[in-house]
Design a protein around this motif. Structure first.
Motif, short mmCIF file in Angstrom:
data_model
loop_
_atom_site.label_atom_id
_atom_site.label_comp_id
_atom_site.label_asym_id
_atom_site.label_seq_id
_atom_site.Cartn_x
_atom_site.Cartn_y
_atom_site.Cartn_z
N LEU A 1 -57.96 52.83 34.01
CA LEU A 1 -57.21 54.15 33.66
C LEU A 1 -56.67 54.82 34.92
CD1 LEU A 1 -56.55 56.51 31.81
CD2 LEU A 1 -58.78 57.34 32.49
N ALA A 2 -57.24 54.69 36.20
CA ALA A 2 -56.67 55.19 37.31
C ALA A 2 -55.65 54.81 37.54
CB ALA A 2 -58.04 55.21 38.36
N ALA A 3 -55.41 53.37 37.51
CA ALA A 3 -54.17 52.45 37.93
C ALA A 3 -53.27 52.91 36.88
CB ALA A 3 -54.37 51.07 37.76
N LEU A 4 -53.28 53.13 35.77
CA LEU A 4 -52.33 53.58 34.54
C LEU A 4 -51.81 54.95 35.03
CD1 LEU A 4 -53.71 52.47 31.28
CD2 LEU A 4 -51.67 51.72 32.70
N ASP A 5 -52.85 55.70 35.49
CA ASP A 5 -52.41 57.58 35.75
C ASP A 5 -51.52 57.21 37.05
OD1 ASP A 5 -53.48 59.03 34.02
OD2 ASP A 5 -55.69 58.77 34.90
N MET A 6 -51.75 56.62 38.00
CA MET A 6 -50.85 56.16 39.18
C MET A 6 -49.53 55.64 38.78
SD MET A 6 -50.00 56.72 42.15
CE MET A 6 -51.70 57.25 43.05
N CYS B 1 -47.53 65.04 39.72
CA CYS B 1 -48.67 65.22 40.79
C CYS B 1 -50.27 65.39 40.12
CB CYS B 1 -48.26 66.69 41.36
SG CYS B 1 -46.66 66.70 42.34
N ILE B 2 -50.11 65.95 39.22
CA ILE B 2 -51.54 65.67 38.47
C ILE B 2 -51.76 64.45 38.08
CG2 ILE B 2 -52.76 66.68 36.21
CD1 ILE B 2 -50.69 69.08 36.14
N LEU B 3 -50.97 63.76 37.71
CA LEU B 3 -51.53 62.31 37.42
C LEU B 3 -51.77 61.50 38.56
CD1 LEU B 3 -48.67 61.28 34.72
CD2 LEU B 3 -51.09 61.56 34.29
N ARG B 4 -51.25 61.95 39.61
CA ARG B 4 -51.77 61.26 40.93
C ARG B 4 -52.92 61.69 41.49
NH1 ARG B 4 -48.81 61.40 46.89
NH2 ARG B 4 -49.93 60.20 47.91
#
Length: 151
Positions: free
Chosen positions: A78-83, A100-103
């Protein structure tokens, strides 16, 4: 009246401050649908972990959480998808806060996961999981909320 000229324009147009338009929603795009789906599933699992811990002595030593390694892998995904969402929006030239929030979420998820692993008591585990629930909920809400113009 002497200075009136019918061919002359009325003068310079007045500058009118206009609010920036809200960006288009990304909530219906496959990448962002996937992020929301995964964040909701992980939030539900995190809440289940918390419910299980609530039944035990809060001062007791931290206990292993069933299926935690698989859970941790899904958090990493999920962290990778957010990036990826951040990069996608950045490449589009997005100027709103979502990129910015997703990062930030992509960077915070591994930190929250590390806090769960580092917990030495049930109470500390529960607090770390609570923070994870808030972050996963934010992950859903920032994508599904109506877009806002850049601040």
């Amino acid at each position: 009246m002497a200075s009136f000229n019918p061919e002359q324009t009325t003068g310079p147009a007045l500058a009118v401050a206009q609010a920036p338009a809200a960006p288009a929603s990304v909530a219906d795009e496959p990448l962002f649908i996937d992020i929301v789906k995964r964040a909701r599933q992980l939030k539900a699992q995190t809440e289940a972990y918390r419910a299980h811990l609530a039944k035990t002595d809060q001062a007791a030593a931290a206990s292993p959480l069933k299926g935690f390694d698989a859970f941790a892998g899904r958090i990493g995904d999920l962290a990778a998808l957010d990036m990826k969402g951040h990069v996608t929006l950045k490449e589009r030239g997005a100027v709103d806060d979502l990129k910015c929030i997703l990062r930030g979420i992509s960077q915070d998820l591994p930190e929250k996961l590390a806090a769960v692993r580092a917990a030495t008591t049930i109470k500390a585990q529960d607090l770390a999981l609570r923070d994870m629930v808030y972050l996963l909920n934010d992950n859903v809400e920032v994508i599904t909320a109506p877009p806002q113009p850049a601040a």
